[in-house]
Design an enzyme around this catalytic site. Structure first.
Site, PDB file in Angstrom:
ATOM      1  N   HIS A 150       0.825  -1.218   0.000  1.00  0.00           N
ATOM      2  CA  HIS A 150       0.000   0.000   0.000  1.00  0.00           C
ATOM      3  C   HIS A 150       0.854   1.261   0.000  1.00  0.00           C
ATOM      4  CE1 HIS A 150      -3.133  -2.815   0.853  1.00  0.00           C
ATOM      5  NE2 HIS A 150      -2.595  -3.166   1.998  1.00  0.00           N
TER       6      HIS A 150
ATOM      7  N   HIS B 149      -6.970  -4.351  -1.485  1.00  0.00           N
ATOM      8  CA  HIS B 149      -6.321  -5.578  -1.945  1.00  0.00           C
ATOM      9  C   HIS B 149      -7.098  -6.155  -3.117  1.00  0.00           C
ATOM     10  CE1 HIS B 149      -6.182  -5.176   2.478  1.00  0.00           C
ATOM     11  NE2 HIS B 149      -4.894  -5.387   2.316  1.00  0.00           N
TER      12      HIS B 149
END
Lengths: 320, 320
Positions: free
Chosen positions: B54, B213
């Site tokens: 991330h 995700h």
């Protein structure tokens, strides 16, 4: 098409309208020219530009400490001379205008034509042409790529610190003698105006020496691990600069995730350390991109105190 | 595989080694915990973390004014309790530690276990759980996404301005009541550790309500133009917040080019203006990504003077 756009005909206008919300210190004129909302009262005005698709270059660098104007052509297409002329007229405060032009035939021609027109109207205009991409053997034909952003910053600093047009040209020309870049890609860009990929590349291939529009490089071969890619790029780049004191930019091509740019950073820095090089400043990020291309470029320039000071100087650009 | 990596087993270590070159004010401990090189002498320490992939979250926010430590798990995998415990012990200066945790089962479990272990060793630890993703109906089960970055900044500011642990928890909980996000993707991410795409999406499809995700969203349908996508996302988001004074984050998913994020910005801002909303601060960029996923998320939180001041306060993070 997997692109976040509205109408492809309005790509540039929509993008600049968005930029205006994001950066309240700029204005847009003629739908394609980004200028500072508050015009600089004195000092050489720095103007750059070229085809769009390389964001944040160049529009994101219109800010105190960097550019006074950026002229935005269509995607991968030079801006027209009338727009460049309009930019020159908008920013000239009487202290002259420096055009920072990347070495592509269309850009050079159109900026040159605008310069002539502006001079006919009494403006004092000079040009520096950036040719940092060593993927092309012939030094005169080398393309301008990510090193251009360092030229923006250096020229903007010099202008803000009292150099006149002639002095800035001389210092930038001198700096560009040691400014060299090379890029590579593992995935092509999808061009929003055509809906086509900019070039073809198999899943397991990479291209080394690629340009910021996906122009042909030096090699196309099977993908390698990053340590080997870093070694390969440095073996192309370092013969052009034997200084041990350098400044390094690791530039993402637009679609490269941060994690991978950082992995690149590790292996490039370790390789440079092994060769006895000292990196006095390291820039890592998306500075001069090719839409959503995945890959990176390395730019190296010789260190000197004034250049370092200029690159560390404050700017209101949120993209530098 | 079209990824710029060396060995997938060393993905996190290599990335953090690169970060250390890029940001000379951090140190790495136990190969996976990013801390400030100079530990804060007083004030509540702010710790966050979670799976990697991330970036720049969370490691890029370890800096004066934001986090004291980030615990980096493997790609899309929670860090283990022993690492979180090590981070708590490394940064606690006696004024207590706040854990900022995104609402995923593994993260919540492991941070909770670390908290218990740390408390047993005498540390004063509190937790806030970020649940900003309104793609999930059940408020308790909502995932933590890009809004987490605003929590980092707010908590870091409060800590630097004299709030104690209890006060920070109360203020952050209060702020999170109006913190909501929703995301969408036009292209999935390629996961470097598996060599597989995180999910499947046809060339002409988009998914709305997707997580960081690539978890399932609310709708999957044919791609639309950005004005329609902006309208759709806002129609999901605004029923959760009827304030007219707001703060907005437009977050890129990692592989989205700047040009497209700016086009998104135009249409989102125009739609909000039409609805009578005033955006007191606008953040645009890659803050909380999903590797090289292409798409964006919108985060809205109610404006108040202290929150705005905190978001505008200086930080040494180059990613905020």
């Amino acid at each position: 098409m997997r692109k976040l756009i509205n109408q492809k005909e309005h790509f540039i206008k929509d993008m600049l309208d968005g930029l205006k919300f994001h950066d309240q210190k700029i204005s847009i004129i003629e739908d394609s020219i980004v200028v500072r909302k508050v015009k600089k009262e004195s000092g050489v005005a720095i103007v750059s530009g070229g085809g769009s698709g390389h964001e944040p270059a160049h529009a994101g660098y219109v800010a105190d400490g960097m550019l006074d104007a950026a002229v935005c052509g269509e995607v991968f297409t030079s801006p027209t001379p009338d727009k460049i002329l309009a930019a020159i007229k908008a920013v000239d405060n009487g202290d002259g205008v420096l055009l920072v032009v990347k070495n592509y035939a269309g850009d050079v021609l159109n900026f040159d034509m605008a310069k002539e027109l502006a001079e006919a109207e009494g403006h004092n205009v000079a040009t520096v042409i950036v040719r940092d991409d060593i993927a092309i053997d012939n030094a005169e034909q080398r393309r301008g790529v990510a090193g251009t952003v360092l030229v923006h910053k250096y020229a903007g600093y010099l202008s803000g610190h009292g150099s006149n047009l002639q002095q800035i040209v001389e210092k930038v020309e001198n700096m560009m003698e040691s400014l060299h870049s090379i890029g590579m890609a593992v995935h092509p860009c999808l061009v929003p105006t055509t809906g086509e990929f900019g070039f073809d590349l198999e899943e397991d291939e990479m291209e080394i020496g690629i340009g910021i529009h996906g122009e042909k490089g030096i090699y196309r071969e099977k993908s390698e691990t990053v340590d080997k890619i870093a070694g390969r790029l440095l073996s192309e780049l370092l013969p052009h600069n034997d200084d041990n004191d350098i400044i390094l930019m690791i530039n993402g091509m637009g679609g490269t995730p941060d994690s991978e740019l950082l992995i690149v950073t590790k292996y490039v820095m370790e390789a440079l350390e092994e060769k006895g090089k000292t990196v006095h400043k390291l820039l890592v990020g998306n500075y001069m991109t090719a839409l959503d291309m995945q890959g990176f470029s390395l730019t190296i320039v010789s260190h000197n105190d004034e250049l370092l000071k200029s690159l560390n100087a404050p700017t209101e650009s949120t993209h530098y």
